[in-house]
Motif scaffolding. Sequence first.
Motif, PDB file in Angstrom:
ATOM      1  N   GLY A   1      -5.867  34.478   9.300  1.00 48.17           N
ATOM      2  CA  GLY A   1      -5.528  34.022  10.633  1.00 48.17           C
ATOM      3  C   GLY A   1      -4.962  32.624  10.635  1.00 48.17           C
ATOM      4  O   GLY A   1      -4.798  31.996   9.579  1.00 48.17           O
ATOM      5  N   PHE A   2      -4.638  32.131  11.818  1.00 46.07           N
ATOM      6  CA  PHE A   2      -4.174  30.757  11.961  1.00 46.07           C
ATOM      7  C   PHE A   2      -4.659  30.202  13.285  1.00 46.07           C
ATOM      8  O   PHE A   2      -4.912  30.928  14.250  1.00 46.07           O
ATOM      9  N   GLY A   3      -4.828  28.890  13.326  1.00 48.92           N
ATOM     10  CA  GLY A   3      -5.148  28.192  14.557  1.00 48.92           C
ATOM     11  C   GLY A   3      -4.329  26.914  14.634  1.00 48.92           C
ATOM     12  O   GLY A   3      -3.967  26.329  13.603  1.00 48.92           O
TER      13      GLY A   3
ATOM     14  N   TRP B   1      -3.162  19.718  14.030  1.00 46.66           N
ATOM     15  CA  TRP B   1      -4.204  20.379  13.242  1.00 46.66           C
ATOM     16  C   TRP B   1      -3.830  21.847  13.068  1.00 46.66           C
ATOM     17  O   TRP B   1      -3.549  22.548  14.037  1.00 46.66           O
ATOM     18  N   LEU B   2      -3.818  22.311  11.812  1.00 50.45           N
ATOM     19  CA  LEU B   2      -3.527  23.702  11.499  1.00 50.45           C
ATOM     20  C   LEU B   2      -4.685  24.281  10.703  1.00 50.45           C
ATOM     21  O   LEU B   2      -5.250  23.615   9.825  1.00 50.45           O
ATOM     22  N   HIS B   3      -5.027  25.527  11.000  1.00 43.98           N
ATOM     23  CA  HIS B   3      -6.165  26.181  10.359  1.00 43.98           C
ATOM     24  C   HIS B   3      -5.753  27.570   9.898  1.00 43.98           C
ATOM     25  O   HIS B   3      -5.202  28.358  10.688  1.00 43.98           O
TER      26      HIS B   3
ATOM     27  N   SER C   1     -11.406  28.329   4.352  1.00 47.06           N
ATOM     28  CA  SER C   1     -10.597  27.768   5.433  1.00 47.06           C
ATOM     29  C   SER C   1      -9.650  26.717   4.861  1.00 47.06           C
ATOM     30  O   SER C   1     -10.099  25.740   4.240  1.00 47.06           O
ATOM     31  N   ILE C   2      -8.370  26.935   5.060  1.00 52.06           N
ATOM     32  CA  ILE C   2      -7.354  25.952   4.686  1.00 52.06           C
ATOM     33  C   ILE C   2      -6.973  25.200   5.952  1.00 52.06           C
ATOM     34  O   ILE C   2      -6.497  25.801   6.915  1.00 52.06           O
ATOM     35  N   THR C   3      -7.209  23.893   5.976  1.00 52.98           N
ATOM     36  CA  THR C   3      -6.888  23.088   7.153  1.00 52.98           C
ATOM     37  C   THR C   3      -5.938  21.965   6.770  1.00 52.98           C
ATOM     38  O   THR C   3      -6.051  21.380   5.694  1.00 52.98           O
ATOM     39  N   ASN C   4      -5.022  21.680   7.650  1.00 61.76           N
ATOM     40  CA  ASN C   4      -4.062  20.593   7.440  1.00 61.76           C
ATOM     41  C   ASN C   4      -4.057  19.703   8.677  1.00 61.76           C
ATOM     42  O   ASN C   4      -3.961  20.188   9.801  1.00 61.76           O
TER      43      ASN C   4
END
Length: 214
Positions: free
Chosen positions: A111-113, A122-124, A152-155
């Motif tokens: 998924g993405f957030g 913020w990207l998830h 979880s990959i977060t940027n």
Amino acid sequence: MKYRLTLAAFALSILAAAPASAQLANFPVTPVPMMGEAPQSSASFNYGRGLNSGSGEENAFGLGYARTGATIGFTVGAAIVTYDSSEFTFGGQVGTQVYAGEMFDIGVQGGFGFMSPGDLTWLHFPIGASFNSEVEVGDGTMLNPWFMPRFSITNLSGDDIDSRTEFDPGISAGVGMALSGGFGISAALDWLLVDGSDPFLLGFGVSYLIGGAN
């Protein structure tokens, strides 16, 4: 209690009890709902809350939509997070069932957030496996306990900071209850292991099945 029914029998119950928080900021990561042969749609209202300093201890309120079929399911959603000035977040996810067992099913999903507070972005991107079980508790009411280990990959990036990407393990767990008339309720907890204070999140959802099989 019966732990398994046919796919056709419990399909509506699983979807009705499933949240559609869609990996939004300030919400637990939840499984993509899986079901049987007939495609179904549901809409949900979701509440998320950070429970410790690592999560920001903020409230969030959102709407979600879930669509499932025989093999693929997806959700999309949007929410408001109540920071000093409320922030908008949106996201989505897609998953598929890879194993249907007597006691539990296994699915995989990604998924993405997205959220952009001030000058930050913020990207998830959560990627994990879901383990779901179904328990009949009488009068057609179904419980759907689940848990979901993931990465979880977060940027985080912005005009005045260097872009930073983190790759962290996490786990979420919860239960849904399918009620009569197409309504469902759900609750979930989420724990992400990061450097420093690990974010701990709570979520609740109320959902409704849209129409019949189509």
